[in-house]
Design an enzyme around this catalytic site. Sequence first.
Site, PDB file in Angstrom:
ATOM      1  N   GLU A 150      -2.559  -7.058   7.741  1.00  0.00           N
ATOM      2  CA  GLU A 150      -1.283  -6.764   8.384  1.00  0.00           C
ATOM      3  C   GLU A 150      -1.099  -7.699   9.579  1.00  0.00           C
ATOM      4  O   GLU A 150      -2.066  -8.250  10.126  1.00  0.00           O
ATOM      5  CB  GLU A 150      -1.273  -5.298   8.820  1.00  0.00           C
ATOM      6  N   HIS A 175       0.829  -1.206   0.000  1.00  0.00           N
ATOM      7  CA  HIS A 175       0.000   0.000   0.000  1.00  0.00           C
ATOM      8  C   HIS A 175       0.868   1.262   0.000  1.00  0.00           C
ATOM      9  O   HIS A 175       2.063   1.238   0.325  1.00  0.00           O
ATOM     10  CB  HIS A 175      -0.912   0.012   1.231  1.00  0.00           C
TER      11      HIS A 175
END
Length: 220
Positions: free
Chosen positions: A83, A9
């Site tokens: 994550e 990202h």
Amino acid sequence: MTLLLLIRHGENEYSRTGKFAGRLPGVHLNERGLKQAEELGRALAEVPLKAIYSSPLERAMETATPIAQGRKLQIVQDPGLLESDIGKWQGQTVRKAALSKVWRIVLNNPSRATHPGGESFVQVQTRIVTTLDAILARHKPRDIVACVFHADPIKMAVAHYLGLPFDHFQRLACDTGSVTMLAVNESGAFLMWLNHRPPFELKTPGQRKNKAARRGAARR
């Protein structure tokens, strides 16, 4: 071989200021991160993606959105791409986390380390590899698939597929807004790109063959 584009990202205020965002909700791309996402969308516009998968966290979805624009593809949110669960480190600065007793283990022997109150590093790798293996099983050889997620999970995935020692995964680089490409089949994997950032031109194997054929025809 199936091509996996492992995309980190774009930048956010946590990554910019040296803080651990972890799984905190509401962590959005900052101005530079939005620009990185737009650049990725332009760089990959001509790549014939078969699917786009993303971590459900906002910063990943916001990075995947420009890549999906103009395609008849929906972004598939996959919780397996989340994550790492970093437990008590969530929201802390890297500097503060570095004062903890476990930090030296994290740096030197991550295979033996567990995030305080969260996942162990081995658990993260197992989750990510299981998720990517399932994605690969859904696709055919020569398909190109984009997966937008997070730095450590991407590095752990690369280490697994290349057969690198787990404790060396931190030696790999994975910047915000970067693409790492693996070509994977049943017999193994090849690292085609590591930590590439736009501008770039991604040529698929078929495109390279066609270009070579055109060059050959021009010489005749």
